[in-house]
Design a protein around this motif. Structure first.
Motif, mmCIF file in Angstrom:
data_model
loop_
_atom_site.group_PDB
_atom_site.id
_atom_site.type_symbol
_atom_site.label_atom_id
_atom_site.label_comp_id
_atom_site.label_asym_id
_atom_site.label_seq_id
_atom_site.Cartn_x
_atom_site.Cartn_y
_atom_site.Cartn_z
ATOM 1 N N UNK A 61 0.839 -1.205 0.000
ATOM 2 C CA UNK A 61 0.000 0.000 0.000
ATOM 3 C C UNK A 61 0.869 1.248 0.000
ATOM 4 N N UNK A 62 0.408 2.324 -0.667
ATOM 5 C CA UNK A 62 1.148 3.582 -0.621
ATOM 6 C C UNK A 62 1.261 4.082 0.816
ATOM 7 N N UNK A 63 2.428 4.612 1.179
ATOM 8 C CA UNK A 63 2.637 5.157 2.519
ATOM 9 C C UNK A 63 2.060 6.563 2.659
ATOM 10 N N UNK A 64 1.947 7.284 1.566
ATOM 11 C CA UNK A 64 1.409 8.638 1.583
ATOM 12 C C UNK A 64 -0.115 8.583 1.591
ATOM 13 N N UNK A 65 -0.756 9.380 2.445
ATOM 14 C CA UNK A 65 -2.218 9.334 2.562
ATOM 15 C C UNK A 65 -2.932 9.750 1.278
ATOM 16 N N UNK A 66 -2.231 10.442 0.380
ATOM 17 C CA UNK A 66 -2.827 10.831 -0.900
ATOM 18 C C UNK A 66 -2.420 9.885 -2.027
ATOM 19 N N UNK A 67 -1.656 8.848 -1.691
ATOM 20 C CA UNK A 67 -1.241 7.848 -2.672
ATOM 21 C C UNK A 67 -0.027 8.241 -3.503
ATOM 22 N N UNK A 68 0.676 9.310 -3.119
ATOM 23 C CA UNK A 68 1.839 9.757 -3.891
ATOM 24 C C UNK A 68 2.971 8.731 -3.808
ATOM 25 N N UNK A 69 3.564 8.444 -4.939
ATOM 26 C CA UNK A 69 4.707 7.550 -5.059
ATOM 27 C C UNK A 69 5.850 8.383 -5.639
ATOM 28 N N UNK A 70 7.045 8.345 -5.053
ATOM 29 C CA UNK A 70 8.108 9.213 -5.567
ATOM 30 C C UNK A 70 8.501 8.890 -7.012
ATOM 31 N N UNK A 71 8.551 9.934 -7.835
ATOM 32 C CA UNK A 71 9.082 9.761 -9.182
ATOM 33 C C UNK A 71 10.422 10.485 -9.330
#
Length: 94
Positions: A61-71
């Motif tokens: 699961x994404x760790x960011x509450x907004x679902x942001x994944x580092x690019x």
């Protein structure tokens, strides 16, 4: 018994933590740490997997509450010969 490592084996970069900023579309949303080692093909960033993937190790699961994944990762390096000065270098996770 003390173990002595030949001086050329260790580099300064491999014994100091560096700040890593995680970005999604140039927006910083998280930070972590890592360090650099010299690999056979050049410098390598060593950090925890979740800093690069932005995901929980077991659930995915994404760790960011907004679902942001580092690019993009911005690694904050010491400026050589200028103690206390820092410079960010952006890298794309591979």
């Amino acid at each position: 018994m003390e173990l002595k490592v030949p001086p050329r084996t260790l580099s300064q970069e491999s014994v100091q933590a560096l700040l890593i900023m995680m970005l999604f579309n140039n927006q910083r949303f998280a930070s972590g740490t890592g360090f650099v080692v010299n690999g056979p093909k050049g410098p390598l960033l060593i950090t925890n997997r979740h800093n690069v993937t932005g995901r929980h190790q077991e659930t995915g699961d994404p760790l960011n509450k907004h679902g942001a994944i580092p690019n993009v990762l911005e690694v904050v390096h010491n400026v050589k010969g200028k103690l206390g000065n820092w410079q960010g270098k952006k890298e794309v996770p591979q």
